[in-house]
Design a protein around this motif. Structure first.
Motif, PDB file in Angstrom:
ATOM      1  N   GLY A   1       0.867  -1.336  -0.366  1.00  0.00           N
ATOM      2  CA  GLY A   1       0.289  -0.244  -0.223  1.00  0.00           C
ATOM      3  C   GLY A   1       1.282   1.458   0.119  1.00  0.00           C
ATOM      4  N   LYS A   2       1.917   1.281  -0.122  1.00  0.00           N
ATOM      5  CA  LYS A   2       2.923   2.575  -0.031  1.00  0.00           C
ATOM      6  C   LYS A   2       3.639   2.748  -1.290  1.00  0.00           C
ATOM      7  N   LEU A   3       3.933   4.002  -1.621  1.00  0.00           N
ATOM      8  CA  LEU A   3       4.598   4.169  -2.901  1.00  0.00           C
ATOM      9  C   LEU A   3       6.303   3.765  -3.009  1.00  0.00           C
ATOM     10  N   ILE A   4       6.068   3.422  -3.669  1.00  0.00           N
ATOM     11  CA  ILE A   4       8.181   3.351  -3.023  1.00  0.00           C
ATOM     12  C   ILE A   4       8.935   3.426  -4.481  1.00  0.00           C
ATOM     13  N   LYS A   5      10.114   3.497  -5.319  1.00  0.00           N
ATOM     14  CA  LYS A   5      11.072   4.216  -5.640  1.00  0.00           C
ATOM     15  C   LYS A   5      11.987   2.593  -5.471  1.00  0.00           C
ATOM     16  N   LYS A   6      12.264   2.423  -4.499  1.00  0.00           N
ATOM     17  CA  LYS A   6      13.187   0.584  -4.907  1.00  0.00           C
ATOM     18  C   LYS A   6      12.785   0.793  -2.877  1.00  0.00           C
ATOM     19  N   HIS A   7      12.963  -1.563  -2.745  1.00  0.00           N
ATOM     20  CA  HIS A   7      12.644  -2.184  -2.006  1.00  0.00           C
ATOM     21  C   HIS A   7      12.991  -3.694  -1.977  1.00  0.00           C
ATOM     22  N   ALA A   8      13.532  -3.221  -1.115  1.00  0.00           N
ATOM     23  CA  ALA A   8      14.408  -4.907  -0.176  1.00  0.00           C
ATOM     24  C   ALA A   8      12.641  -5.627   0.376  1.00  0.00           C
ATOM     25  N   LEU A   9      12.510  -6.703  -1.063  1.00  0.00           N
ATOM     26  CA  LEU A   9      11.449  -7.445  -0.615  1.00  0.00           C
ATOM     27  C   LEU A   9      11.951  -8.717   0.494  1.00  0.00           C
ATOM     28  N   GLN A  10      10.186  -9.366   1.269  1.00  0.00           N
ATOM     29  CA  GLN A  10       9.897 -10.050   2.381  1.00  0.00           C
ATOM     30  C   GLN A  10       9.664 -10.665   2.040  1.00  0.00           C
ATOM     31  N   HIS A  11       9.267 -12.032   2.539  1.00  0.00           N
ATOM     32  CA  HIS A  11       8.267 -12.700   2.674  1.00  0.00           C
ATOM     33  C   HIS A  11       6.875 -11.831   2.695  1.00  0.00           C
ATOM     34  N   GLY A  12       5.878 -12.304   1.456  1.00  0.00           N
ATOM     35  CA  GLY A  12       4.937 -11.714   2.347  1.00  0.00           C
ATOM     36  C   GLY A  12       4.529 -10.359   1.383  1.00  0.00           C
ATOM     37  N   ASP A  13       5.225  -9.399   0.810  1.00  0.00           N
ATOM     38  CA  ASP A  13       5.854  -7.786   0.641  1.00  0.00           C
ATOM     39  C   ASP A  13       4.237  -8.172  -0.964  1.00  0.00           C
ATOM     40  N   VAL A  14       3.370  -7.279  -0.721  1.00  0.00           N
ATOM     41  CA  VAL A  14       1.842  -7.682  -1.303  1.00  0.00           C
ATOM     42  C   VAL A  14       2.762  -6.619  -2.332  1.00  0.00           C
ATOM     43  N   ILE A  15       2.882  -5.909  -3.909  1.00  0.00           N
ATOM     44  CA  ILE A  15       3.072  -5.644  -5.178  1.00  0.00           C
ATOM     45  C   ILE A  15       2.372  -5.016  -5.853  1.00  0.00           C
ATOM     46  N   THR A  16       1.829  -3.704  -6.335  1.00  0.00           N
ATOM     47  CA  THR A  16       0.954  -3.453  -6.291  1.00  0.00           C
ATOM     48  C   THR A  16       1.500  -2.650  -8.066  1.00  0.00           C
ATOM     49  N   VAL A  17       1.123  -3.792  -9.073  1.00  0.00           N
ATOM     50  CA  VAL A  17       1.250  -2.943 -10.556  1.00  0.00           C
ATOM     51  C   VAL A  17       0.185  -2.937 -11.257  1.00  0.00           C
ATOM     52  N   GLY A  18      -0.874  -1.336 -10.939  1.00  0.00           N
ATOM     53  CA  GLY A  18      -1.961  -0.918 -12.087  1.00  0.00           C
ATOM     54  C   GLY A  18      -2.658  -1.400 -11.244  1.00  0.00           C
TER      55      GLY A  18
END
Length: 239
Positions: A69-86
Protein backbone atom coordinates in the motif's frame (compact mmCIF):
# COMPACT_ATOMS: atom_id res chain seq x y z
CA UNK A 1 13.48 -20.30 -4.05
CA UNK A 2 11.27 -17.23 -4.01
CA UNK A 3 8.12 -16.89 -6.11
CA UNK A 4 5.79 -14.17 -7.30
CA UNK A 5 2.06 -14.95 -7.25
CA UNK A 6 0.09 -12.74 -9.65
CA UNK A 7 -3.54 -12.03 -8.78
CA UNK A 8 -6.39 -9.71 -9.71
CA UNK A 9 -9.28 -9.01 -7.34
CA UNK A 10 -8.16 -11.89 -5.11
CA UNK A 11 -8.06 -14.48 -7.91
CA UNK A 12 -4.69 -16.12 -8.60
CA UNK A 13 -3.72 -15.81 -12.27
CA UNK A 14 -0.11 -17.04 -12.50
CA UNK A 15 3.03 -17.91 -10.55
CA UNK A 16 6.64 -17.09 -11.40
CA UNK A 17 9.68 -18.83 -9.90
CA UNK A 18 12.45 -16.34 -9.19
CA UNK A 19 15.31 -18.34 -10.72
CA UNK A 20 16.92 -15.51 -12.73
CA UNK A 21 18.89 -12.44 -11.72
CA UNK A 22 16.55 -9.87 -13.30
CA UNK A 23 12.79 -9.74 -13.86
CA UNK A 24 11.01 -6.91 -15.60
CA UNK A 25 7.30 -6.26 -15.01
CA UNK A 26 5.20 -4.37 -17.52
CA UNK A 27 2.62 -4.25 -20.29
CA UNK A 28 4.88 -4.91 -23.31
CA UNK A 29 5.54 -8.46 -24.58
CA UNK A 30 9.29 -8.32 -23.87
CA UNK A 31 8.76 -8.29 -20.08
CA UNK A 32 9.47 -11.36 -17.97
CA UNK A 33 6.14 -10.78 -16.20
CA UNK A 34 3.68 -9.30 -18.67
CA UNK A 35 0.52 -7.63 -17.37
CA UNK A 36 -1.59 -6.58 -20.34
CA UNK A 37 -3.52 -3.74 -18.73
CA UNK A 38 -3.73 -0.06 -19.57
CA UNK A 39 -2.93 0.94 -15.98
CA UNK A 40 0.49 -0.74 -16.29
CA UNK A 41 3.39 1.03 -18.00
CA UNK A 42 5.30 -0.64 -20.85
CA UNK A 43 8.23 -1.30 -18.51
CA UNK A 44 6.77 -0.69 -15.07
CA UNK A 45 9.08 -2.28 -12.46
CA UNK A 46 12.28 -4.28 -12.10
CA UNK A 47 13.26 -6.99 -9.61
CA UNK A 48 16.95 -7.83 -9.12
CA UNK A 49 17.92 -11.01 -7.26
CA UNK A 50 21.32 -11.00 -5.54
CA UNK A 51 22.14 -14.23 -3.70
CA UNK A 52 19.26 -14.63 -1.20
CA UNK A 53 18.00 -11.05 -1.46
CA UNK A 54 15.53 -9.49 -3.90
CA UNK A 55 15.22 -5.78 -4.66
CA UNK A 56 12.28 -4.05 -6.36
CA UNK A 57 12.67 -0.80 -8.31
CA UNK A 58 10.07 1.37 -10.02
CA UNK A 59 11.04 2.25 -13.62
CA UNK A 60 9.48 5.73 -13.61
CA UNK A 61 6.07 4.22 -14.27
CA UNK A 62 3.05 6.43 -14.88
CA UNK A 63 0.96 5.10 -11.99
CA UNK A 64 3.76 4.10 -9.63
CA UNK A 65 4.71 0.88 -7.87
CA UNK A 66 3.34 0.12 -4.41
CA UNK A 67 4.44 -2.34 -1.73
CA UNK A 68 1.93 -3.11 1.01
CA UNK A 69 0.00 0.00 0.00
CA UNK A 70 2.97 2.40 0.07
CA UNK A 71 4.46 4.10 -3.00
CA UNK A 72 8.11 3.11 -3.48
CA UNK A 73 11.06 3.85 -5.73
CA UNK A 74 13.27 1.08 -4.37
CA UNK A 75 12.43 -1.64 -1.86
CA UNK A 76 14.13 -4.72 -0.37
CA UNK A 77 11.50 -7.45 -0.68
CA UNK A 78 10.52 -9.59 2.28
CA UNK A 79 8.35 -12.69 2.54
CA UNK A 80 4.67 -11.76 2.26
CA UNK A 81 5.17 -8.36 0.61
CA UNK A 82 2.37 -7.43 -1.80
CA UNK A 83 3.44 -5.45 -4.86
CA UNK A 84 0.68 -3.49 -6.59
CA UNK A 85 1.17 -2.69 -10.28
CA UNK A 86 -1.85 -0.98 -11.78
CA UNK A 87 -4.84 -3.04 -10.65
CA UNK A 88 -2.83 -6.27 -10.19
CA UNK A 89 -1.02 -7.66 -7.17
CA UNK A 90 2.18 -9.70 -6.99
CA UNK A 91 2.79 -11.47 -3.68
CA UNK A 92 6.45 -12.18 -2.91
CA UNK A 93 6.73 -15.65 -1.38
CA UNK A 94 9.78 -17.39 0.07
CA UNK A 95 8.82 -21.04 -0.34
CA UNK A 96 10.41 -22.68 2.71
CA UNK A 97 8.91 -20.21 5.17
CA UNK A 98 5.55 -20.18 3.39
CA UNK A 99 5.30 -23.94 3.45
CA UNK A 100 6.11 -24.13 7.14
CA UNK A 101 3.65 -21.41 8.09
CA UNK A 102 0.83 -22.83 5.98
CA UNK A 103 1.25 -26.32 7.39
CA UNK A 104 1.34 -24.97 10.94
CA UNK A 105 -1.83 -22.97 10.24
CA UNK A 106 -4.05 -25.25 8.16
CA UNK A 107 -2.71 -28.83 7.82
CA UNK A 108 -3.51 -30.85 10.95
CA UNK A 109 -0.85 -33.42 11.71
CA UNK A 110 -1.79 -37.13 12.16
CA UNK A 111 -1.31 -37.14 15.95
CA UNK A 112 -3.88 -34.36 16.30
CA UNK A 113 -6.37 -35.54 13.70
CA UNK A 114 -9.89 -36.26 14.99
CA UNK A 115 -10.18 -39.31 12.74
CA UNK A 116 -12.27 -41.14 15.32
CA UNK A 117 -15.06 -38.60 14.85
CA UNK A 118 -15.35 -39.67 11.21
CA UNK A 119 -15.64 -43.34 12.14
CA UNK A 120 -18.04 -42.61 15.00
CA UNK A 121 -20.34 -40.55 12.79
CA UNK A 122 -20.51 -43.29 10.16
CA UNK A 123 -21.07 -46.04 12.75
CA UNK A 124 -23.83 -44.05 14.48
CA UNK A 125 -25.70 -43.53 11.20
CA UNK A 126 -25.57 -47.24 10.39
CA UNK A 127 -26.61 -48.25 13.93
CA UNK A 128 -29.63 -45.97 13.70
CA UNK A 129 -30.70 -47.81 10.57
CA UNK A 130 -29.84 -44.99 8.21
CA UNK A 131 -28.81 -46.29 4.84
CA UNK A 132 -25.40 -44.79 4.12
CA UNK A 133 -25.15 -42.87 0.87
CA UNK A 134 -22.61 -43.76 -1.79
CA UNK A 135 -20.60 -40.75 -0.62
CA UNK A 136 -20.66 -41.92 3.02
CA UNK A 137 -19.68 -45.44 2.02
CA UNK A 138 -16.83 -44.03 -0.04
CA UNK A 139 -15.72 -41.99 2.96
CA UNK A 140 -15.54 -44.96 5.35
CA UNK A 141 -13.77 -47.11 2.78
CA UNK A 142 -11.28 -44.36 2.06
CA UNK A 143 -10.31 -44.30 5.73
CA UNK A 144 -9.48 -48.00 5.62
CA UNK A 145 -8.04 -48.36 2.14
CA UNK A 146 -5.06 -46.20 1.27
CA UNK A 147 -3.48 -48.66 -1.13
CA UNK A 148 -5.84 -48.30 -4.08
CA UNK A 149 -4.55 -46.65 -7.22
CA UNK A 150 -5.65 -43.04 -7.44
CA UNK A 151 -5.39 -40.05 -9.66
CA UNK A 152 -3.18 -37.37 -8.20
CA UNK A 153 -5.01 -34.37 -6.81
CA UNK A 154 -4.04 -31.17 -5.05
CA UNK A 155 -5.43 -28.13 -3.30
CA UNK A 156 -4.33 -24.64 -4.30
CA UNK A 157 -4.95 -21.75 -1.92
CA UNK A 158 -6.91 -19.00 -3.69
CA UNK A 159 -7.19 -16.34 -0.99
CA UNK A 160 -5.43 -14.86 2.00
CA UNK A 161 -1.79 -14.71 2.99
CA UNK A 162 -1.02 -18.14 1.53
CA UNK A 163 -2.48 -17.56 -1.95
CA UNK A 164 -0.72 -19.77 -4.48
CA UNK A 165 0.36 -22.42 -1.98
CA UNK A 166 -0.34 -26.00 -3.08
CA UNK A 167 -0.96 -29.11 -1.01
CA UNK A 168 -0.64 -32.53 -2.65
CA UNK A 169 -3.42 -34.91 -1.59
CA UNK A 170 -1.16 -37.94 -1.59
CA UNK A 171 -2.59 -39.68 1.48
CA UNK A 172 -5.82 -41.56 2.10
CA UNK A 173 -6.80 -38.91 4.63
CA UNK A 174 -5.78 -35.24 4.77
CA UNK A 175 -7.22 -33.14 7.58
CA UNK A 176 -7.36 -29.37 7.17
CA UNK A 177 -8.59 -26.38 9.12
CA UNK A 178 -8.23 -24.75 12.50
CA UNK A 179 -9.33 -26.69 15.60
CA UNK A 180 -12.06 -24.82 17.42
CA UNK A 181 -12.91 -22.88 14.25
CA UNK A 182 -13.58 -25.34 11.44
CA UNK A 183 -12.03 -28.69 10.50
CA UNK A 184 -12.69 -30.93 7.51
CA UNK A 185 -11.09 -34.05 6.08
CA UNK A 186 -10.48 -35.01 2.46
CA UNK A 187 -10.53 -38.77 1.91
CA UNK A 188 -9.89 -40.82 -1.19
CA UNK A 189 -10.51 -44.28 -2.55
CA UNK A 190 -9.73 -45.48 -6.05
CA UNK A 191 -10.13 -42.38 -8.23
CA UNK A 192 -12.63 -40.56 -6.04
CA UNK A 193 -12.12 -37.84 -3.43
CA UNK A 194 -14.61 -36.73 -0.78
CA UNK A 195 -14.72 -33.88 1.71
CA UNK A 196 -16.40 -34.37 5.07
CA UNK A 197 -17.03 -31.95 7.92
CA UNK A 198 -15.29 -33.00 11.15
CA UNK A 199 -15.73 -30.22 13.69
CA UNK A 200 -16.54 -26.52 14.12
CA UNK A 201 -16.58 -23.97 16.89
CA UNK A 202 -20.24 -23.26 16.10
CA UNK A 203 -23.07 -25.73 15.59
CA UNK A 204 -23.86 -26.51 11.94
CA UNK A 205 -21.04 -24.28 10.72
CA UNK A 206 -20.13 -26.36 7.67
CA UNK A 207 -17.40 -25.70 5.09
CA UNK A 208 -18.59 -24.40 1.73
CA UNK A 209 -18.23 -26.20 -1.59
CA UNK A 210 -18.78 -23.90 -4.56
CA UNK A 211 -20.60 -21.54 -2.21
CA UNK A 212 -22.92 -24.17 -0.67
CA UNK A 213 -22.56 -25.75 2.82
CA UNK A 214 -21.53 -29.40 2.53
CA UNK A 215 -23.71 -30.51 5.47
CA UNK A 216 -22.99 -33.50 7.71
CA UNK A 217 -22.47 -36.12 4.97
CA UNK A 218 -19.39 -36.69 2.86
CA UNK A 219 -19.54 -34.87 -0.47
CA UNK A 220 -17.74 -35.91 -3.62
CA UNK A 221 -15.16 -33.51 -5.02
CA UNK A 222 -14.80 -32.70 -8.71
CA UNK A 223 -12.01 -31.03 -10.64
CA UNK A 224 -12.02 -27.20 -10.25
CA UNK A 225 -14.28 -27.24 -7.16
CA UNK A 226 -13.76 -24.35 -4.74
CA UNK A 227 -13.68 -25.15 -1.02
CA UNK A 228 -14.01 -22.49 1.68
CA UNK A 229 -12.73 -23.70 5.04
CA UNK A 230 -11.89 -21.66 8.15
CA UNK A 231 -12.02 -18.49 6.07
CA UNK A 232 -9.62 -19.76 3.38
CA UNK A 233 -10.64 -20.50 -0.23
CA UNK A 234 -8.94 -23.46 -1.89
CA UNK A 235 -9.31 -24.91 -5.37
CA UNK A 236 -9.44 -28.70 -5.83
CA UNK A 237 -7.62 -29.88 -8.95
CA UNK A 238 -7.06 -33.35 -10.39
CA UNK A 239 -3.73 -33.66 -12.20
Amino acid sequence: MARLVLSLDGQVMAEYNMNKERYTIGRLPDNDIRIDNAAVSGHHSLIINILNDSFLEDLNSTNGTYVNGKLIKKHALQHGDVITVGHHQLRFVEDDEQQDEFEKTMVIQPSARPVEKLRTATAAAEAAGAAPSAATTGRSRALADGAAAVKKAKLQVLSGAFAGREVELSKALTTLGRPGVQVAAITRRAETYYIVHVDSGKENDFPLLNGTPIGANATRLNDNDVIQLAGVKMGFFVN
